[in-house]
Design a protein around this motif. Structure first.
Motif, PDB file in Angstrom:
ATOM      1  N   ILE A  38     -36.587  26.650  65.164  1.00 23.92           N
ATOM      2  CA  ILE A  38     -35.801  25.427  65.046  1.00 23.92           C
ATOM      3  C   ILE A  38     -35.381  25.249  63.586  1.00 23.92           C
ATOM      4  N   ILE A  39     -34.065  25.059  63.387  1.00 23.61           N
ATOM      5  CA  ILE A  39     -33.522  24.987  62.029  1.00 23.61           C
ATOM      6  C   ILE A  39     -32.690  23.719  61.884  1.00 23.61           C
ATOM      7  N   TYR A  40     -32.832  23.034  60.770  1.00 26.81           N
ATOM      8  CA  TYR A  40     -31.959  21.898  60.489  1.00 26.81           C
ATOM      9  C   TYR A  40     -30.531  22.401  60.306  1.00 26.81           C
ATOM     10  N   SER A  41     -29.586  21.731  60.928  1.00 27.64           N
ATOM     11  CA  SER A  41     -28.190  22.153  60.885  1.00 27.64           C
ATOM     12  C   SER A  41     -27.659  22.228  59.453  1.00 27.64           C
ATOM     13  N   LYS A  42     -28.093  21.298  58.602  1.00 25.17           N
ATOM     14  CA  LYS A  42     -27.650  21.308  57.204  1.00 25.17           C
ATOM     15  C   LYS A  42     -28.133  22.559  56.476  1.00 25.17           C
ATOM     16  N   GLU A  43     -29.376  22.972  56.764  1.00 26.24           N
ATOM     17  CA  GLU A  43     -29.908  24.180  56.138  1.00 26.24           C
ATOM     18  C   GLU A  43     -29.193  25.417  56.657  1.00 26.24           C
ATOM     19  N   LEU A  44     -28.853  25.407  57.951  1.00 23.80           N
ATOM     20  CA  LEU A  44     -28.148  26.538  58.557  1.00 23.80           C
ATOM     21  C   LEU A  44     -26.753  26.699  57.958  1.00 23.80           C
ATOM     22  N   LYS A  45     -26.128  25.589  57.670  1.00 24.96           N
ATOM     23  CA  LYS A  45     -24.790  25.627  57.081  1.00 24.96           C
ATOM     24  C   LYS A  45     -24.813  26.267  55.688  1.00 24.96           C
ATOM     25  N   LYS A  46     -25.899  26.049  54.951  1.00 27.49           N
ATOM     26  CA  LYS A  46     -26.022  26.620  53.607  1.00 27.49           C
ATOM     27  C   LYS A  46     -26.071  28.139  53.644  1.00 27.49           C
ATOM     28  N   THR A  47     -26.573  28.702  54.746  1.00 30.49           N
ATOM     29  CA  THR A  47     -26.683  30.163  54.873  1.00 30.49           C
ATOM     30  C   THR A  47     -25.562  30.733  55.731  1.00 30.49           C
ATOM     31  N   TRP A  48     -24.521  29.934  55.998  1.00 33.32           N
ATOM     32  CA  TRP A  48     -23.391  30.360  56.835  1.00 33.32           C
ATOM     33  C   TRP A  48     -23.866  30.879  58.193  1.00 33.32           C
ATOM     34  N   ASN A  49     -24.737  30.074  58.820  1.00 29.56           N
ATOM     35  CA  ASN A  49     -25.215  30.319  60.191  1.00 29.56           C
ATOM     36  C   ASN A  49     -26.048  31.592  60.334  1.00 29.56           C
ATOM     37  N   VAL A  50     -26.806  31.925  59.321  1.00 28.66           N
ATOM     38  CA  VAL A  50     -27.748  33.043  59.403  1.00 28.66           C
ATOM     39  C   VAL A  50     -29.161  32.469  59.447  1.00 28.66           C
TER      40      VAL A  50
END
Length: 287
Positions: A38-50
């Motif tokens: 489970i990943i916070y969407s904001k954190e996922l955006k920082k890694t360009w969905n990786v």
């Protein structure tokens, strides 16, 4: 007495779960399809969905991809309002296209334009699988061809990011013709000294993999991308053999000499910038 005790316990136990559902806004977290982390969407955006847990590369929209690559405010889009018609009068085709436009906020399955990658000018085409599974119809082929011709005219490199299920069945032979049209445009571009970089993302299959996606001066892919022409089941039935588990993955193709490199998304911009700088007229790294 015992019944009352368990009834109260059960009622008390369900309250936090219900409150949690109400208190956590929709879309604030995402689950990785591969490792289920489970990943916070904001954190996922920082890694360009990786996914930072397992490295799984989740899809990017066309505009997210462009944002991840191009210098700020440098993108100029081509052929924004070009849309498909229904030349074969395929049932419900127009309705399906309209639905895809509404869901994806795109007019077609590819976005084309020009911009800068670390100050290096380039023409870019980015396919988006949310629109008709990135299938290649007349408009997709026309937009890509026009983008290649612009790169040729401006004497700058052409880069494409592919994501497609193949040719668009609703347009029949008109769709298949795009394989030849785009390939001829690329041959003319190459004959004039143009640089073409192809980056295959998940999935790149069918007529797209058999035409422009595979003929780059550099052929790259993202980790784990599915790349191939026919599906695994069809091939296994045809050759009557069991295929390796990693068959048609980017890593499999790399191992068998069909790719130049598998590039993680976080390294993509830097890698492309180095290649563009190397091939820029007068570039200090140019051989």
């Amino acid at each position: 007495m015992i019944k009352d005790f368990f009834a109260k316990k059960k009622k008390y136990a369900t309250v936090p779960s219900e409150r949690l559902k109400q208190e956590v806004p929709e879309g604030i977290m995402k689950k990785c399809p591969q490792c289920k982390h489970i990943i916070y969407s904001k954190e996922l955006k920082k890694t360009w969905n990786v996914c930072q847990s397992c490295g799984y590369h989740m899809p990017l929209t066309a505009y997210e991809r462009i944002e991840s690559l191009l210098d700020d405010d440098s993108f100029i889009e081509y052929d924004v309002n070009m849309i498909s018609e229904n030349p074969l009068h395929f049932p419900n085709y127009i309705e399906r296209l309209e639905k895809d436009r509404e869901v994806s906020e795109l007019n077609e399955a590819v976005v084309t334009g020009e911009g800068l990658i670390d100050s290096n000018p380039t023409v870019l085409a980015v396919m988006d699988a949310r629109f008709r599974m990135g299938s290649m119809g007349s408009v997709v082929g026309e937009k890509i061809t026009r983008a290649i011709e612009q790169a040729d005219k401006k004497n700058i490199p052409f880069i494409i990011f592919t994501a497609s299920g193949g040719a668009r069945m609703q347009e029949g032979v008109l769709s298949l013709m795009q394989m030849a049209k785009t390939s001829v445009a690329l041959k003319r571009f190459s004959d004039n000294g143009g640089l073409f970089i192809s980056v295959m993302t998940h999935p790149t299959t069918g007529g797209v993999s058999a035409s422009f996606a595979s003929v780059g001066d550099f052929n790259f892919a993202e980790p784990g991308a599915l790349i191939g022409f026919a599906g695994r089941r069809i091939i296994e039935q045809t050759i009557r053999e069991k295929l390796p588990n990693d068959f048609q993955t980017a890593e499999f193709l790399m191992k068998h000499g069909q790719l130049d490199r598998v590039i993680p998304r976080g390294e993509m911009k830097e890698t492309l910038a180095k290649i563009l700088d190397m091939h820029r007229p007068g570039g200090e790294n140019r051989a």
